[in-house]
Design a protein around this motif. Structure first.
Motif, mmCIF file in Angstrom:
data_model
loop_
_atom_site.group_PDB
_atom_site.id
_atom_site.type_symbol
_atom_site.label_atom_id
_atom_site.label_comp_id
_atom_site.label_asym_id
_atom_site.label_seq_id
_atom_site.Cartn_x
_atom_site.Cartn_y
_atom_site.Cartn_z
ATOM 1 N N HIS A 168 14.666 24.640 -46.205
ATOM 2 C CA HIS A 168 15.249 24.769 -44.868
ATOM 3 C C HIS A 168 16.047 23.498 -44.584
ATOM 4 N N TRP A 202 4.571 17.099 -39.483
ATOM 5 C CA TRP A 202 4.734 18.484 -39.020
ATOM 6 C C TRP A 202 3.395 18.942 -38.477
ATOM 7 N N ASP A 218 17.779 33.483 -38.260
ATOM 8 C CA ASP A 218 18.206 32.557 -37.210
ATOM 9 C C ASP A 218 17.972 31.103 -37.604
ATOM 10 N N GLY A 219 17.244 30.886 -38.702
ATOM 11 C CA GLY A 219 16.996 29.531 -39.182
ATOM 12 C C GLY A 219 15.979 28.754 -38.375
ATOM 13 N N THR A 220 15.348 29.384 -37.389
ATOM 14 C CA THR A 220 14.378 28.679 -36.550
ATOM 15 C C THR A 220 12.962 29.220 -36.686
ATOM 16 N N THR A 221 12.821 30.357 -37.331
ATOM 17 C CA THR A 221 11.524 31.025 -37.428
ATOM 18 C C THR A 221 11.041 31.067 -38.873
ATOM 19 N N ASP A 243 7.580 28.476 -35.060
ATOM 20 C CA ASP A 243 8.809 27.725 -34.914
ATOM 21 C C ASP A 243 8.855 26.677 -36.032
ATOM 22 N N ILE A 244 9.922 26.678 -36.815
ATOM 23 C CA ILE A 244 9.977 25.766 -37.959
ATOM 24 C C ILE A 244 9.929 24.308 -37.516
ATOM 25 N N ALA A 245 10.587 23.982 -36.414
ATOM 26 C CA ALA A 245 10.648 22.592 -35.975
ATOM 27 C C ALA A 245 9.305 22.092 -35.457
ATOM 28 N N SER A 246 8.674 22.853 -34.568
ATOM 29 C CA SER A 246 7.454 22.384 -33.918
ATOM 30 C C SER A 246 6.176 22.794 -34.635
ATOM 31 N N THR A 250 4.782 31.589 -32.739
ATOM 32 C CA THR A 250 5.568 32.314 -31.745
ATOM 33 C C THR A 250 4.654 33.237 -30.959
#
Length: 390
Positions: A168, A202, A218-221, A243-246, A250
């Motif tokens: 990612h 992470w 969407d690159g976020t999930t 959520d990939i960032a946090s 979901t």
């Protein structure tokens, strides 16, 4: 996995147009007109193309690079007559790549390519790569197979196997059964800097092994499946999204998976997610509509791999048939991905019951890896490529 649509023949397009018009007319007459069902599309050929095969137990994962070279990872000893230790490459022509010669001392279960395609990340159950110490995770040059010597992120634990990898952006996501990675305590799911191999902070965790993962369009999930029942303490039995960032799960809480999830697939528009589990079920979910599966299909053995091409969902595993059809479907099957109905595609594979472990769609081709040895009367060992019908 790359999922790219293939242009249909004009004749078939006209046939579909006529069928759609007829369906709409019938709906109008009955007063039940609504959204049209997805149009039918031909499957790839059930006969594999002429390519090299491998010798050994099985091919477990496949990555197709932008150059058209296909990278195979698994538990094998040769590719196209050339000695290979668990890793090999097939050229776009179908011949073995003689210049790609990495080796591991144990099976490779997962492969992912860097964003620019220059580096391959390999995971599995090994302690050496090209004779150098690397425990279950390593980075190699995508062209030559040479070890990236300044990249190291060993996994540790009782059975510290890496079973899933995904890139990612600048990060490498790692899933498996490990309890530590890169010298730190981090269980089952981790994020690494893809350039350096350093662990990235992470704040997410799962309470069981991760067996497969897919990044949404969407690159976020991040969708994950495996042996866990919770994501960051929130109930998500065997399957869920975060959520990939946090790392936060979901709000979507899918129902129906009562045993570990073995494989996942996500449609190119992100509207459909598919799972297979240890109870021999394949499920099609539409998260925007319901937490319940829109359809369920059962086989007489596990499905280990999924791939999407147009309106088809391809299944690969250790089954001999889908249980609600009388027609045999050894190791391979295809269903309509919108309603789960069986399709006629049947390569008629054979092998020592090691089945299919990997399916990847690339352009107008379906690549398959496993322990199969024949299709109909044709020998094709451990790796096969099915091209679109002409």
């Amino acid at each position: 996995m790359a999922v790219v649509a293939v242009d249909s023949l004009s004749f078939r397009a006209r046939v579909r147009s006529c069928a759609l018009a007829a369906a709409l007319l019938a709906a109008l007459v009955s007063g039940t007109a609504g959204p049209a069902a997805p149009a039918a599309a031909a499957d790839v050929s059930p006969t594999p193309a002429a390519t090299v095969g491998a010798t050994g137990k099985a091919v477990y994962d496949i990555v197709v690079l932008p150059s058209g070279r296909t990278i195979l990872g698994g538990d094998f000893t040769a590719l196209g007559g050339f000695a290979r230790a668990n890793l090999g490459a097939v050229l776009a022509s179908g011949a073995a790549d003689r210049t790609f010669t990495p080796r591991t001392d144990g099976p490779v279960h997962a492969i992912a390519a860097s964003a620019d395609g220059s580096t391959l990340f390999i995971g599995g159950r090994f302690t050496e790569v090209n004779g150098e110490p690397r425990h279950n995770l390593a980075a190699i040059d995508a062209r030559t197979g040479a070890l990236v010597t300044d990249w190291r992120a060993d996994t540790t634990g009782g059975v510290p196997t890496v079973t899933a990898l995904a890139v990612h952006g600048d990060d490498l996501l790692v899933g498996g059964r490990f309890s530590g990675i890169d010298g730190s305590s981090k269980e089952k799911l981790a994020k690494l800097d893809a350039t350096t191999g350093d662990l990235v902070a992470w704040n997410t965790w799962v309470n069981g092994a991760v067996l497969d993962m897919k990044i949404g369009p969407d690159g976020t999930t991040l969708w994950v499946g495996g042996e866990f029942k919770r994501i960051r303490g929130v109930d998500r039995p065997y399957f869920g999204a975060m959520d990939i960032a946090s790392g936060e799960p979901t709000g979507y809480a899918p129902n129906g998976n009562s045993s570990r999830v073995l494989a996942l697939a996500v449609s190119a528009d992100g509207r459909w997610v598919y799972t297979t589990n240890n109870g021999n079920r394949t499920r099609g979910y539409k998260p925007e509509v319901s937490p319940d599966a829109r359809w369920v299909r059962r086989a007489d053995g596990n499905t280990q791999a999924l791939a999407i091409w147009r309106n088809s969902l391809y299944l690969g595993g250790h089954f001999s048939r889908l249980t609600d059809t009388r027609t045999s479907r050894p190791f391979f099957a295809a269903v309509n991905r919108f309603d789960g109905k069986n399709k006629r595609w049947n390569p008629k594979a054979r092998g020592a019951n090691r089945g299919c472990w990997a399916l990847v769609v690339e352009g107008n081709r379906l690549h398959a890896g496993g322990g199969f040895t024949h299709f109909k009367k044709r020998s094709q060992r451990l790796y096969a490529r099915f091209d679109a019908r002409s």
